[in-house]
Design an enzyme around this catalytic site. Structure first.
Site, mmCIF file in Angstrom:
data_model
loop_
_atom_site.group_PDB
_atom_site.id
_atom_site.type_symbol
_atom_site.label_atom_id
_atom_site.label_comp_id
_atom_site.label_asym_id
_atom_site.label_seq_id
_atom_site.Cartn_x
_atom_site.Cartn_y
_atom_site.Cartn_z
ATOM 1 C CG HIS A 65 -1.918 -1.157 1.145
ATOM 2 N ND1 HIS A 65 -3.125 -1.071 0.464
ATOM 3 C CD2 HIS A 65 -1.852 -2.429 1.631
ATOM 4 C CE1 HIS A 65 -3.770 -2.224 0.565
ATOM 5 N NE2 HIS A 65 -3.019 -3.062 1.262
ATOM 6 C CD GLU A 72 -9.402 -0.829 7.474
ATOM 7 O OE1 GLU A 72 -8.574 0.014 7.865
ATOM 8 O OE2 GLU A 72 -9.121 -1.720 6.648
ATOM 9 N NE ARG A 165 -11.883 -5.309 6.433
ATOM 10 C CZ ARG A 165 -10.587 -5.553 6.568
ATOM 11 N NH1 ARG A 165 -9.748 -4.557 6.809
ATOM 12 N NH2 ARG A 165 -10.122 -6.786 6.449
ATOM 13 C CG ASP A 287 -1.493 -6.021 3.614
ATOM 14 O OD1 ASP A 287 -1.778 -5.305 2.649
ATOM 15 O OD2 ASP A 287 -2.300 -6.282 4.529
ATOM 16 C CB SER A 291 -4.605 -0.524 8.451
ATOM 17 O OG SER A 291 -5.686 -1.136 7.766
#
Length: 391
Positions: A65, A72, A165, A287, A291
């Site tokens: 990312h 979130e 999500r 990742d 988050s």
């Protein structure tokens, strides 16, 4: 500058013995038992001592990312953009940037701009088009157009399924999206892969099995990630990989996740190999800068940490030192395997004509000594040599 690495143990990623490696510009020019250049008038030659070192391809992190992620827990929980040294300190020379939950306040134009900025600072970058949401939001308004017209776009993702999500896409939505990605990849000579985010949902990867069984789309058109999220999903990962698919395990984590059932990436690799999964079907991604949200049993947000690119090689090292996975196998999951799966030409191997993206590791403890990206020294003797523009 010409760089000559002398006397390193070469893992290309297969073991090639002790050799010298010559880097000219941004390419590997030679790989020989002994290379002696002598004095070349007007040309600077930097000799790097590779004795007591392992030389491996630069690491490829296929899920980062780079713009930051999260959100979130509200606006204050948006994670920041990644910096150049956040990447290179982990031995990573190539990243694939993606969006996540938030594909609105972080958008495709910003993602592309960030990737171009990191490339200008010295590493190799690519991106996925889209985010969690289906239909995906693209740069040109069409997945196939993005793949054909925009060099840095190599696939679609991360598209969320089996997650509270996600946009709760239907089977037909995923099937059509994957078909477009496949054709776009064929026409552009790219992977056209769909990077699937897996949550804790009970359906797990049923969509993927159904698409492969009921259409002409192969398993390899998908790269499902976070497949070590829980024990049930991990068992599906083994089944999927043994059937012919590729699976990706996430390295950024926290000990409390392992206590709650997440399968640590290093252990996941060991267990896959023991179960007969071909090593070529396994990748690790960090990742990074995404988050690590924590939710209670009612799906309410309870806390947040940030993923680290440096976790990528740490889990490879853990697999070797603690899980007794052969180094030659372990290093493939962040070098040759992602290069092959994502069709990254010139990446993932040490061979003549390949890109000059290499990492020197200390033979004793596998610590990162030197990182060279596109022929430029980014880390030397463990110290950062090149900082990002605003570091």
């Amino acid at each position: 500058m010409i760089k000559l690495i002398k006397g390193a143990k070469i893992y290309a990623p297969e073991y090639r013995g002790v050799k010298d490696v010559l880097l000219i510009g941004n390419k590997i020019a030679a790989l020989e038992e002994s290379i002696n250049l002598g004095e070349i008038p007007g040309v600077e030659v930097k000799v790097i001592d590779g004795s007591s070192k392992l030389l491996v391809p630069g690491f490829i992190d296929g899920h980062v990312h780079i713009l930051g992620g999260g959100g979130e827990g509200g606006f204050k929980t948006r994670t920041p953009e990644i910096t150049l040294s956040d990447i290179t300190k982990g031995g990573v020379t190539t990243v694939v940037g993606c969006l996540g939950t938030d594909g609105l306040s972080r958008n495709m134009v910003s993602l592309l701009a960030k990737a171009k900025g990191l490339e200008e600072e010295g590493i190799n970058t690519f991106i996925y088009t889209g985010s969690y949401k289906v239909p995906v939001t693209t740069l040109t308004g069409d997945v196939m157009k993005d793949l054909i017209a925009i060099d840095k776009v190599i696939g679609v993702g991360e598209v969320a399924i089996s997650d509270h999500r996600s946009s709760q896409p239907e089977y037909e939505d995923i099937k059509k999206l994957t078909a477009d990605a496949r054709v776009g990849g064929i026409l552009s000579g790219k992977a056209g892969i769909v990077n699937m985010h897996l949550g804790d949902g009970k359906d797990m990867i049923n969509y993927l099995f159904d698409i492969v069984q009921n259409t002409e789309i192969p398993f390899t058109q998908f790269l499902p990630t976070h497949m070590n999220r829980n024990p049930h999903l991990f068992e599906e990962a083994i089944r999927y990989a043994k059937a012919g698919g590729h699976v990706d395990f996430t390295t950024s984590s926290v000990p409390s996740f392992w206590e709650d059932g997440e399968v640590r990436a290093s252990k996941a690799l060991k267990r896959c190999l023991e179960a007969g999964v071909p090593i070529e079907h396994i990748t690790f991604t960090s990742d990074g800068q995404g988050s690590l949200p924590m939710f209670d049993e009612n799906k309410q947000f309870t806390g947040l940490q940030v993923g680290k690119v440096t976790s990528l090689f740490e889990e490879v090292k853990q697999a070797v030192l603690s899980e007794n996975v052969q180094f030659e196998d372990a290093i493939k999951v962040i070098t040759a395997n992602p290069a092959e799966i994502l069709k990254l030409k010139g990446k993932g191997r040490i061979a003549k004509g390949y890109d000059a993206d290499v990492v020197l590791l200390d033979e004793k403890d596998l610590s990162i000594d030197t990182v060279i990206a596109k022929g430029r020294i980014m880390i030397e003797e463990g110290q950062v040599q090149v900082l990002g523009t605003f570091e």
